[in-house]
Design a protein around this motif. Structure first.
Motif, PDB file in Angstrom:
ATOM      1  N   VAL A 174      80.250  34.513  52.363  1.00  0.00           N
ATOM      2  CA  VAL A 174      80.544  33.143  51.960  1.00  0.00           C
ATOM      3  C   VAL A 174      79.488  32.666  50.965  1.00  0.00           C
ATOM      4  CG1 VAL A 174      80.509  30.734  52.733  1.00  0.00           C
ATOM      5  CG2 VAL A 174      81.820  32.439  53.999  1.00  0.00           C
ATOM      6  N   LYS A 175      79.942  32.187  49.832  1.00  0.00           N
ATOM      7  CA  LYS A 175      79.073  31.544  48.847  1.00  0.00           C
ATOM      8  C   LYS A 175      79.331  30.045  48.929  1.00  0.00           C
ATOM      9  CE  LYS A 175      76.927  34.760  46.286  1.00  0.00           C
ATOM     10  NZ  LYS A 175      75.489  34.726  45.931  1.00  0.00           N
ATOM     11  N   ARG A 176      78.332  29.316  49.312  1.00  0.00           N
ATOM     12  CA  ARG A 176      78.504  27.888  49.555  1.00  0.00           C
ATOM     13  C   ARG A 176      77.799  27.031  48.506  1.00  0.00           C
ATOM     14  NH1 ARG A 176      74.367  23.717  51.238  1.00  0.00           N
ATOM     15  NH2 ARG A 176      75.663  21.937  51.815  1.00  0.00           N
ATOM     16  N   THR A 177      78.475  25.962  48.051  1.00  0.00           N
ATOM     17  CA  THR A 177      77.862  24.993  47.152  1.00  0.00           C
ATOM     18  C   THR A 177      78.079  23.593  47.708  1.00  0.00           C
ATOM     19  OG1 THR A 177      78.478  26.439  45.304  1.00  0.00           O
ATOM     20  CG2 THR A 177      77.665  24.254  44.753  1.00  0.00           C
ATOM     21  N   GLY A 178      77.010  22.823  47.814  1.00  0.00           N
ATOM     22  CA  GLY A 178      77.100  21.448  48.294  1.00  0.00           C
ATOM     23  C   GLY A 178      76.976  20.469  47.147  1.00  0.00           C
ATOM     24  N   TYR A 179      77.950  19.573  47.026  1.00  0.00           N
ATOM     25  CA  TYR A 179      77.963  18.575  45.960  1.00  0.00           C
ATOM     26  C   TYR A 179      77.942  17.167  46.537  1.00  0.00           C
ATOM     27  CZ  TYR A 179      79.704  22.247  42.757  1.00  0.00           C
ATOM     28  OH  TYR A 179      79.863  23.379  42.000  1.00  0.00           O
ATOM     29  N   ASP A 180      77.486  16.219  45.740  1.00  0.00           N
ATOM     30  CA  ASP A 180      77.715  14.819  46.045  1.00  0.00           C
ATOM     31  C   ASP A 180      79.228  14.580  46.097  1.00  0.00           C
ATOM     32  OD1 ASP A 180      78.363  12.056  44.358  1.00  0.00           O
ATOM     33  OD2 ASP A 180      76.844  11.783  45.906  1.00  0.00           O
ATOM     34  N   THR A 181      79.664  13.650  46.961  1.00  0.00           N
ATOM     35  CA  THR A 181      81.101  13.430  47.177  1.00  0.00           C
ATOM     36  C   THR A 181      81.857  13.182  45.872  1.00  0.00           C
ATOM     37  OG1 THR A 181      80.753  12.565  49.403  1.00  0.00           O
ATOM     38  CG2 THR A 181      82.796  11.942  48.316  1.00  0.00           C
ATOM     39  N   THR A 182      81.349  12.292  45.022  1.00  0.00           N
ATOM     40  CA  THR A 182      82.040  11.972  43.773  1.00  0.00           C
ATOM     41  C   THR A 182      82.096  13.178  42.864  1.00  0.00           C
ATOM     42  OG1 THR A 182      81.256   9.693  43.933  1.00  0.00           O
ATOM     43  CG2 THR A 182      82.058  10.422  41.786  1.00  0.00           C
ATOM     44  N   ASP A 183      80.985  13.882  42.734  1.00  0.00           N
ATOM     45  CA  ASP A 183      80.904  15.055  41.879  1.00  0.00           C
ATOM     46  C   ASP A 183      81.845  16.149  42.370  1.00  0.00           C
ATOM     47  OD1 ASP A 183      79.828  16.325  39.657  1.00  0.00           O
ATOM     48  OD2 ASP A 183      78.241  17.309  40.809  1.00  0.00           O
ATOM     49  N   LEU A 184      81.917  16.319  43.673  1.00  0.00           N
ATOM     50  CA  LEU A 184      82.763  17.365  44.250  1.00  0.00           C
ATOM     51  C   LEU A 184      84.221  17.175  43.860  1.00  0.00           C
ATOM     52  CD1 LEU A 184      83.346  19.739  46.160  1.00  0.00           C
ATOM     53  CD2 LEU A 184      83.372  18.105  48.047  1.00  0.00           C
ATOM     54  N   THR A 185      84.701  15.956  43.952  1.00  0.00           N
ATOM     55  CA  THR A 185      86.114  15.699  43.671  1.00  0.00           C
ATOM     56  C   THR A 185      86.459  15.983  42.214  1.00  0.00           C
ATOM     57  OG1 THR A 185      86.026  13.970  45.354  1.00  0.00           O
ATOM     58  CG2 THR A 185      87.964  14.024  43.942  1.00  0.00           C
ATOM     59  N   SER A 186      85.623  15.529  41.306  1.00  0.00           N
ATOM     60  CA  SER A 186      85.897  15.772  39.882  1.00  0.00           C
ATOM     61  C   SER A 186      85.820  17.266  39.568  1.00  0.00           C
ATOM     62  CB  SER A 186      84.918  14.987  39.007  1.00  0.00           C
ATOM     63  OG  SER A 186      83.581  15.344  39.282  1.00  0.00           O
ATOM     64  N   LYS A 187      84.889  17.963  40.191  1.00  0.00           N
ATOM     65  CA  LYS A 187      84.773  19.407  39.965  1.00  0.00           C
ATOM     66  C   LYS A 187      85.974  20.150  40.552  1.00  0.00           C
ATOM     67  CE  LYS A 187      79.727  19.728  39.528  1.00  0.00           C
ATOM     68  NZ  LYS A 187      79.819  19.849  38.064  1.00  0.00           N
ATOM     69  N   ALA A 188      86.481  19.655  41.683  1.00  0.00           N
ATOM     70  CA  ALA A 188      87.646  20.297  42.291  1.00  0.00           C
ATOM     71  C   ALA A 188      88.870  20.177  41.389  1.00  0.00           C
ATOM     72  CB  ALA A 188      87.929  19.671  43.655  1.00  0.00           C
ATOM     73  N   GLN A 245      92.407  22.935  37.319  1.00  0.00           N
ATOM     74  CA  GLN A 245      92.959  23.046  35.970  1.00  0.00           C
ATOM     75  C   GLN A 245      92.671  24.414  35.371  1.00  0.00           C
ATOM     76  OE1 GLN A 245      91.120  19.350  34.305  1.00  0.00           O
ATOM     77  NE2 GLN A 245      93.116  19.082  33.348  1.00  0.00           N
ATOM     78  N   GLN A 246      91.511  24.953  35.697  1.00  0.00           N
ATOM     79  CA  GLN A 246      91.073  26.226  35.128  1.00  0.00           C
ATOM     80  C   GLN A 246      91.453  27.427  36.004  1.00  0.00           C
ATOM     81  OE1 GLN A 246      86.866  25.375  34.878  1.00  0.00           O
ATOM     82  NE2 GLN A 246      87.063  24.317  32.908  1.00  0.00           N
ATOM     83  N   SER A 247      92.256  27.160  37.050  1.00  0.00           N
ATOM     84  CA  SER A 247      92.642  28.206  38.013  1.00  0.00           C
ATOM     85  C   SER A 247      91.414  28.914  38.570  1.00  0.00           C
ATOM     86  CB  SER A 247      93.584  29.222  37.344  1.00  0.00           C
ATOM     87  OG  SER A 247      94.769  28.591  36.919  1.00  0.00           O
ATOM     88  N   ASN A 248      90.418  28.128  38.910  1.00  0.00           N
ATOM     89  CA  ASN A 248      89.136  28.658  39.353  1.00  0.00           C
ATOM     90  C   ASN A 248      88.646  27.924  40.601  1.00  0.00           C
ATOM     91  OD1 ASN A 248      87.006  30.461  38.965  1.00  0.00           O
ATOM     92  ND2 ASN A 248      85.773  28.938  37.866  1.00  0.00           N
ATOM     93  N   SER A 249      89.582  27.563  41.475  1.00  0.00           N
ATOM     94  CA  SER A 249      89.245  26.773  42.655  1.00  0.00           C
ATOM     95  C   SER A 249      88.495  27.593  43.698  1.00  0.00           C
ATOM     96  CB  SER A 249      90.522  26.219  43.304  1.00  0.00           C
ATOM     97  OG  SER A 249      91.157  25.288  42.462  1.00  0.00           O
ATOM     98  N   PRO A 250      87.674  26.908  44.525  1.00  0.00           N
ATOM     99  CA  PRO A 250      87.050  27.610  45.652  1.00  0.00           C
ATOM    100  C   PRO A 250      88.121  27.977  46.669  1.00  0.00           C
ATOM    101  CG  PRO A 250      86.718  25.256  45.872  1.00  0.00           C
ATOM    102  CD  PRO A 250      87.343  25.479  44.518  1.00  0.00           C
ATOM    103  N   ASP A 251      87.786  28.865  47.579  1.00  0.00           N
ATOM    104  CA  ASP A 251      88.741  29.254  48.617  1.00  0.00           C
ATOM    105  C   ASP A 251      88.883  28.170  49.673  1.00  0.00           C
ATOM    106  OD1 ASP A 251      89.372  32.254  48.045  1.00  0.00           O
ATOM    107  OD2 ASP A 251      87.215  32.029  47.764  1.00  0.00           O
ATOM    108  N   VAL A 252      87.761  27.526  50.016  1.00  0.00           N
ATOM    109  CA  VAL A 252      87.759  26.450  50.998  1.00  0.00           C
ATOM    110  C   VAL A 252      87.091  25.236  50.361  1.00  0.00           C
ATOM    111  CG1 VAL A 252      86.942  25.681  53.262  1.00  0.00           C
ATOM    112  CG2 VAL A 252      87.647  28.066  52.936  1.00  0.00           C
TER     113      VAL A 252
END
Length: 415
Positions: A70-84, A89-96
């Protein structure tokens, strides 16, 4: 994928920290993408937890049990949503992807998330009122990791001096009478957050829903009654004018001075409550006619974004099942000061800490902000609502006029 631009706009009202996790330094980890076949990406909104934390250790254990890294990245809530959204869009989503519950319906509507049916995730033990925050159009898009919500903290010494038994505060009339008695002793009644953001809406909802009102009709007699309650408290000096600009943090700081009888706040303040230096207690927020008012749920959902390689889903399902298992949920919810999403784990929590009983009661009565099939309509209603109560509390409009204008704006926004 559909509706990404609209999704970003709709999320703007949901991203304030209303019952969300705290922030901190981002844990070192992969920058995104599905990576190799034996490496699974997990993104979460808990940057305060580093590699030595129980949370990250759990993620790694779940990965080991599933036979992957598992490769884990922790983001601020606002940042996480925009990155998701960008990753999708880039077909590069995390698995979870672990996201704040009001965001789930927006991501689902944009086509970012798989359903629990597709992922074969068992949600049968989850409390229906908590699961509803992750549902849209009859489908479920994830499983709650736990929940937090709101209740009333009280200062025992202030109430005792005013001759108020907190056990008698069971409805609006009883609470208002108690505030009057407290004011007569020279102390202050109640503090809360009525700021013009989602944080203010989060704190207003227990009173709005506790009146019997529905978010599709802000200016109903019930909705106006809830706003009249808040307005009267300010007018009578039972609540300070500072509530108009208070966040939940600054409201708590007011309560911590020891001058207030009550504070509306959440489970996340339990640790701070023990540091106040005075005896405190907690009661549910009362509804207008009596009983516990439905408070909004905070907390996150564990979701599975859409992947091009669907063969990855089987392992993703194992990771989600591991994270949401009873034993692991108990550990995680204890770490986050959350109430569990299942009856069995809630019972275990109360057995370990009797102070959580009132919070379990509050969570059982709670509801998601996007529930009632509101989904992506919720942010478009929330903003006019907070604009309305700000107008009334500042004296610019009567409660009736403020919510009449709010309803007009909301109705236009959700057409």
């Amino acid at each position: 994928m559909r509706g990404f631009k609209a999704a970003v706009v709709a999320l703007s009202a949901c991203l304030a920290a209303a019952g969300c996790s705290t922030t901190g330094d981002v844990d070192a980890g992969a920058s995104g993408g599905t990576g190799s076949t034996d490496t699974y990406q997990v993104w979460d909104p808990y940057p305060q937890f580093d590699d030595s934390s129980d949370w990250v250790k759990l993620l790694r254990t779940c990965g080991t049990d599933a036979g992957v890294t598992v490769k884990r990245t922790g983001y601020d809530t606002t940042d996480l949503t925009s990155k998701a959204l960008l990753a999708a869009q880039q077909s590069n989503s995390p698995d979870v992807l672990i996201v704040d519950n009001p965001v789930v319906s927006t991501l689902a509507d944009a086509g970012v998330l798989t359903t629990t049916e597709e992922m074969k995730v068992d949600t049968s033990a989850v409390a229906p009122n908590l699961l509803a925050a992750g549902q849209l159009g009859g489908k479920t898009y994830g499983i709650p990791i736990g929940a937090n919500t709101l209740a009333l903290y009280y200062n025992k010494a202030v109430l005792t001096a005013a001759g108020v038994d907190p056990a008698t505060v069971k409805d609006w009339a009883g609470l208002t009478a108690a505030l009057g008695k407290v004011k007569a002793t020279g102390k202050k009644g109640i503090t809360f957050s009525a700021i013009g953001t989602e944080e203010g809406s989060f704190q207003f909802l227990p009173w709005f829903w506790g009146s019997g009102a529905n978010l599709t009709k802000l200016d109903s007699p019930e909705g106006v009654a809830a706003l009249q309650l808040w307005t009267d408290w300010l007018k009578n000096g039972y609540a300070p004018n500072s509530v108009i600009g208070n966040t939940q943090t600054t409201s708590w700081q007011e309560f911590a001075t020891g001058q207030f009888a009550f504070a509306e706040n959440g489970t996340w303040q339990l640790g701070n409550a023990k540091k106040t230096g005075f005896e405190y207690g907690i009661i549910p927020i009362p509804s207008k006619a009596g009983g516990t008012a439905p408070a909004p749920t905070g907390g996150e959902f564990v979701t599975a974004p859409v992947q091009k390689e669907t063969k990855r889903y089987a392992t993703t399902q194992k990771l989600i099942s591991c994270l949401s298992s009873a034993d692991n949920a108990y550990t995680t919810d204890t770490t986050l000061s959350y109430i569990a999403a299942t009856d069995a784990v809630q019972t275990k929590q109360v057995a370990g800490n009797a102070e959580l009983k009132v919070w379990v009661e509050a969570v059982k009565a709670a509801k998601g902000r996007t529930s009632d099939n509101l989904g992506t309509k919720y942010p478009k209603i929330s903003q006019p609502m907070w604009t309305g109560f700000q107008a009334a509390l500042s004296g610019g409009k009567s409660p009736q006029d403020a919510f009449a204008a709010a309803q007009t704006s909301a109705a236009a926004a959700i057409k």
